[in-house]
Design an enzyme around this catalytic site. Structure first.
Site, PDB file in Angstrom:
ATOM      1  N   ASP A  21     -43.257   1.214 -40.270  1.00  0.00           N
ATOM      2  CA  ASP A  21     -42.471   0.681 -39.155  1.00  0.00           C
ATOM      3  C   ASP A  21     -43.354  -0.116 -38.189  1.00  0.00           C
ATOM      4  OD1 ASP A  21     -40.218   0.232 -37.649  1.00  0.00           O
ATOM      5  OD2 ASP A  21     -40.342   2.118 -36.549  1.00  0.00           O
ATOM      6  N   ASN A  69     -30.916  -0.521 -42.608  1.00  0.00           N
ATOM      7  CA  ASN A  69     -31.507  -1.847 -42.374  1.00  0.00           C
ATOM      8  C   ASN A  69     -30.618  -2.974 -42.915  1.00  0.00           C
ATOM      9  OD1 ASN A  69     -34.903  -0.702 -43.006  1.00  0.00           O
ATOM     10  ND2 ASN A  69     -33.870  -0.965 -41.026  1.00  0.00           N
TER      11      ASN A  69
HETATM   12  C1  IPE Z   1     -37.347   2.824 -40.755  1.00  0.00           C
HETATM   13  O1  IPE Z   1     -37.617   1.862 -39.797  1.00  0.00           O
HETATM   14  C2  IPE Z   1     -37.076   2.179 -42.062  1.00  0.00           C
HETATM   15  C3  IPE Z   1     -38.218   1.498 -42.669  1.00  0.00           C
HETATM   16  C4  IPE Z   1     -39.446   1.533 -42.242  1.00  0.00           C
HETATM   17  C5  IPE Z   1     -37.929   0.760 -43.860  1.00  0.00           C
HETATM   18  P1  IPE Z   1     -36.477   1.347 -38.796  1.00  0.00           P
HETATM   19  O2  IPE Z   1     -37.140   0.401 -37.883  1.00  0.00           O
HETATM   20  O3  IPE Z   1     -35.322   0.863 -39.555  1.00  0.00           O
HETATM   21  O4  IPE Z   1     -36.088   2.705 -38.066  1.00  0.00           O
HETATM   22  P2  IPE Z   1     -35.193   2.944 -36.780  1.00  0.00           P
HETATM   23  O5  IPE Z   1     -33.950   2.138 -36.934  1.00  0.00           O
HETATM   24  O6  IPE Z   1     -35.990   2.484 -35.597  1.00  0.00           O
HETATM   25  O7  IPE Z   1     -34.967   4.412 -36.780  1.00  0.00           O
HETATM   26  C1  IPE Z   2     -40.327  -1.950 -40.528  1.00  0.00           C
HETATM   27  O1  IPE Z   2     -40.587  -2.768 -39.463  1.00  0.00           O
HETATM   28  C2  IPE Z   2     -39.928  -2.702 -41.761  1.00  0.00           C
HETATM   29  C3  IPE Z   2     -38.488  -2.688 -42.041  1.00  0.00           C
HETATM   30  C4  IPE Z   2     -37.621  -1.891 -41.489  1.00  0.00           C
HETATM   31  C5  IPE Z   2     -38.004  -3.653 -43.021  1.00  0.00           C
HETATM   32  P1  IPE Z   2     -39.425  -3.199 -38.468  1.00  0.00           P
HETATM   33  O2  IPE Z   2     -38.823  -4.444 -38.979  1.00  0.00           O
HETATM   34  O3  IPE Z   2     -38.501  -2.083 -38.216  1.00  0.00           O
HETATM   35  O4  IPE Z   2     -40.280  -3.503 -37.176  1.00  0.00           O
HETATM   36  P2  IPE Z   2     -39.897  -3.143 -35.677  1.00  0.00           P
HETATM   37  O5  IPE Z   2     -39.586  -1.693 -35.630  1.00  0.00           O
HETATM   38  O6  IPE Z   2     -38.719  -3.993 -35.330  1.00  0.00           O
HETATM   39  O7  IPE Z   2     -41.117  -3.489 -34.921  1.00  0.00           O
HETATM   40 MG    MG Z   3     -38.472  -0.549 -36.832  1.00  0.00          MG
END
Ligand code: IPE
Ligand code: IPE
Ligand code: MG
Length: 238
Positions: A21, A69
Site C-alpha cells: 500500500d 479496488n
Molecule cells: C489494500 O490497499 C489493497 C492492496 C494493497 C492491493 P487499499 O489502498 O485498497 O486499502 P484501503 O482501501 O485503504 O483499506
Molecule cells: C496500493 O497503493 C496499490 C493498489 C491498491 C493497487 P494505493 O494505490 O492504494 O496507494 P495509496 O494508498 O493511494 O497511497
Molecule cells: Mg491505498
C-alpha cells in the site's frame, strides 16, 4: 556475488505476505501521477521477491489489487492492467526461473481477457514447480475466497474441518503466512487472507510501498524472528 544473509540465528518465515500500500501517496508527494507510483511499486515488488527468495523464504503472496479496488477510476485500473500487459511476463520469467510456481489468486475472471491470458500463461509455465511459490492477489477479497471455498465444499457434499477447509482456499497447499507486512501507514488487513492470517505476525510500516527497501524487509524479518509465537500456550510450555 550473493549478498550476506541476515544475522545468524534469525528465524525465517517460510511464507511472507505483503499488502503493498502507498503507491498513490508516494507518487502524489512527488507531484507525479498515481500510475508512476504503481510502476515503481511493481519494480519494488520484484526486488523484494528476489531478496526474499535469496534469503530462503519459500512463499511470497503480494496483494496487488483487491475486489474493492475495482471501484477505482477506470483510468487507474487500465494503468494497472497496462503494467501487467507490458512487464509482467518478463518480470515473472525472471522470478520463476529458479523453480518458483506462480499463482494468480482472486477472481481473475473480472480482469480483461488479454490480462487473464497473460496470467494463465505464466501460471502454466511454472505449473510443474513445487516447494517455492509466488501468489499474486488480483481482484482478490478474503471473504469471497472463504465463500468460494464454502461453496466448493457444498458442491462436493463434504463436511469440512479447519484443515480440509483451508485446503479449499487459493493457498490450499501452502503454509499459512507466518509474517504479513503492510506498508503505507494504515493498520488494517483490507480483506486480505482473513482465514490464513489467524496466527500471522503483523508488521506495519509507515513507509510507502515504493520506498520499502530490501533493508526494510530484512528489518521486518528480524522483528518477526524476535516474536514469541505461543499459539495459546504459556511461555513455560514452549
Ligand atoms: C489494500 O490497499 C489493497 C492492496 C494493497 C492491493 P487499499 O489502498 O485498497 O486499502 P484501503 O482501501 O485503504 O483499506
Ligand atoms: C496500493 O497503493 C496499490 C493498489 C491498491 C493497487 P494505493 O494505490 O492504494 O496507494 P495509496 O494508498 O493511494 O497511497
Ligand atoms: Mg491505498
Amino acid at each position: 556475488m550473493a549478498r550476506n544473509k541476515i544475522k545468524q540465528g534469525t528465524k525465517l518465515p517460510e511464507h511472507i505476505a505483503i499488502i503493498m500500500d502507498g503507491n498513490g501517496r508516494w507518487a502524489k508527494k512527488r507531484l507525479m501521477p498515481r500510475s508512476f507510483g504503481h510502476k515503481q511499486g511493481m519494480e519494488r515488488m520484484i526486488g523484494l521477491m528476489e531478496r526474499a527468495f535469496e534469503l530462503g523464504v519459500n512463499y511470497i503472496t503480494v496483494y496487488a489489487l483487491s475486489t474493492e479496488n475495482l471501484r477505482r477510476p477506470q483510468e487507474e485500473l487500465e494503468g494497472l492492467y497496462n503494467l501487467i500487459r507490458n512487464h509482467f511476463t518478463s518480470y515473472m520469467d525472471r522470478i520463476c526461473a529458479k523453480g518458483v510456481r506462480l499463482r494468480a489468486i482472486g477472481d481473475i475472471s473480472l480482469l480483461p481477457q488479454d490480462v487473464q491470458d497473460i496470467l494463465s500463461s505464466s501460471e502454466q509455465k511454472t505449473a510443474g514447480y513445487a516447494g517455492k511459490g509466488v501468489n499474486i492477489a488480483l481482484c482478490y477479497g478474503a471473504r469471497s475466497e472463504i465463500v468460494r471455498a464454502a461453496n466448493l465444499a457444498v458442491e462436493r457434499g463434504e463436511k469440512v474441518t479447519e484443515e480440509s477447509f483451508s485446503k479449499l482456499l487459493y493457498t490450499g497447499d501452502q503454509p499459512d503466512p507466518e509474517l504479513i507486512i503492510r506498508t503505507g501507514k494504515e493498520v488494517r488487513l483490507s480483506n486480505f487472507l482473513l482465514y490464513q492470517a489467524a496466527y500471522s505476525e503483523l508488521y506495519f510500516s509507515d513507509k510507502m510501498f515504493p520506498e520499502f527497501s530490501d533493508k526494510d524487509l530484512e528489518k521486518a524479518i528480524v522483528w518477526y524472528s524476535g516474536r514469541t509465537r505461543r499459539f495459546g500456550k504459556t511461555d513455560e510450555q514452549l
